[in-house]
Design an enzyme around this catalytic site. Structure first.
Site, PDB file in Angstrom:
ATOM      1  CD  GLU A  90      47.755  40.195  24.053  1.00  0.00           C
ATOM      2  OE1 GLU A  90      48.455  40.533  23.072  1.00  0.00           O
ATOM      3  OE2 GLU A  90      46.734  40.810  24.409  1.00  0.00           O
ATOM      4  CB  CYS A 103      46.108  42.228  34.416  1.00  0.00           C
ATOM      5  SG  CYS A 103      44.445  42.008  33.754  1.00  0.00           S
ATOM      6  CB  CYS A 110      35.850  36.185  26.456  1.00  0.00           C
ATOM      7  SG  CYS A 110      34.637  36.366  27.782  1.00  0.00           S
ATOM      8  CB  CYS A 114      31.335  42.624  27.068  1.00  0.00           C
ATOM      9  SG  CYS A 114      30.818  41.606  28.472  1.00  0.00           S
ATOM     10  CB  CYS A 117      35.474  43.291  26.016  1.00  0.00           C
ATOM     11  SG  CYS A 117      36.845  42.251  26.540  1.00  0.00           S
ATOM     12  CG  LEU A 210      27.151  48.038  37.963  1.00  0.00           C
ATOM     13  CD1 LEU A 210      25.995  47.052  37.948  1.00  0.00           C
ATOM     14  CD2 LEU A 210      27.236  48.755  39.301  1.00  0.00           C
ATOM     15  CB  CYS A 328      40.502  48.083  31.410  1.00  0.00           C
ATOM     16  SG  CYS A 328      38.954  47.281  31.825  1.00  0.00           S
TER      17      CYS A 328
END
Length: 345
Positions: A90, A103, A110, A114, A117, A210, A328
């Site tokens: 995507e 983006c 992945c 995390c 996410c 971060l 995000c």
């Protein structure tokens, strides 16, 4: 057939030689691919007919149009692209008055896991080729409107550093799109060896995920902290002279009661002291089965004000495309079938 799309000029020189084409044909092919944006080798009319025939024995252009699009109430568009082996990725197109950003994704899924996410929950299915990265830009219906590209979609760009660097070369070289690298921002959670290569081999902006200045807290949010502690990342950044035009930014998703306290303001001030950078505060977009909650708008404004008072340039990033899961942390193709039929989208 192997795609020509995504090949660098040096790779095209080898292909030209193997196809008994003159050396200068490599630059001609690159211009057809990336500037004139042809979809068929026969459209490369300044190559000889026999040369085109030899190319077609092994190669095709390899451009792929998006399969689906979803449109947000705020104008954001999320595009679905086929990838290799029946997989999908995507991309999110974000239009604004004077800025049009895409983006892009760098992996299918992945590895990083995390906690906040959706892509991380998907797991890892494969690396995107340089062509599959560049294709998201050049096959975008709004490609001519683009002012900026951010590598903040699916995947960890530094975990696919070879293909990311090749795609950046295509975007910025005179034989490619000839963009300024200042139009491009590449994000990483902090894979230090690959980040060094990125800094040394490109001129694009760098964004670091971060989310907290404290090791144990960051480890719980981002397992990569066990391997590449945030202090190591900051020390590496301090080794380089980024110049006045190249930007370092830090992405900081704000979680209610987790990373939004005065102690975090003090920790960020100490960690980033003397580093020329900016902090982008990001709203948390809830994902299924997550214990995390987003900080309130008032808390985010307070946090930004306090950091700005400490001399850290801090802004709150506007959230876009949440209603179509394009914001995000929300990109994912986990539920998609692996064939091009009956795509669950």
């Amino acid at each position: 057939m192997e795609p020509l799309f995504g090949k660098t000029l040096n790779e095209l020189k080898i292909i030209a030689s193997e196809s008994s084409l003159p050396a200068f044909a490599a630059r001609q092919i690159a211009q057809w691919l990336y500037q004139k944006r042809v979809t068929d080798i026969d459209q490369m009319t300044n190559l000889s007919k026999n040369g085109r025939a030899r190319l077609k024995e092994k190669y095709e252009v390899g451009r792929v149009e998006p399969s689906k699009v979803q449109v947000s109430a705020d104008g954001t568009r999320k595009y679905l692209y086929p990838a290799h082996k029946g997989l999908f990725i995507e991309s999110a197109y974000i239009p604004e008055d004077d800025r049009h950003t895409l983006c892009v994704s760098s992996q299918v899924g992945c590895k990083m896991g995390c906690l906040f996410c959706m892509t991380g929950k998907q797991g890892f299915q494969g690396q995107l080729s340089a062509g599959e990265i560049v294709n998201q830009v050049l096959s975008l219906p709004e490609t001519e409107l683009l002012t900026n590209v951010v590598y903040m979609g699916m995947g960890e760009p530094m975990d696919n550093i070879d293909n990311v660097l090749k795609s950046l070369e295509i975007f910025t070289s005179d034989w490619g799109l000839a963009w300024s690298p200042r139009r491009i921002n590449v994000s990483t959670i902090g894979i230090e060896p690959a980040m060094r290569r990125f800094i040394e081999e490109s001129e694009a902006h760098l964004a670091i995920s971060l989310h907290t200045p404290f090791n144990e807290e960051r480890r719980q949010l981002m397992p990569v902290e066990q391997v590449y502690p945030i202090e190591t990342i900051i020390e590496t950044l301090r080794e380089y002279d980024f110049g006045r035009q190249r930007r370092i930014s830090f992405e900081y998703i704000m979680f209610d009661g987790v990373n939004d306290t005065p102690a975090h303001i003090r920790g960020l001030t100490k960690l980033l002291n003397g580093l020329r950078c900016r902090i982008n505060l990001i709203r948390f977009h809830p994902i299924p089965d997550s214990p995390l909650r987003g900080a309130s708008d008032s808390k985010m404004k307070w946090f930004a004000d306090q950091l700005n008072k400490k001399g850290l340039i801090t802004t709150i990033r506007r959230s876009r495309g949440e209603d179509i899961f394009a914001a995000c942390g929300l990109l994912s193709t986990k539920n998609m079938v692996r064939q091009n039929t009956d795509v669950d989208y």
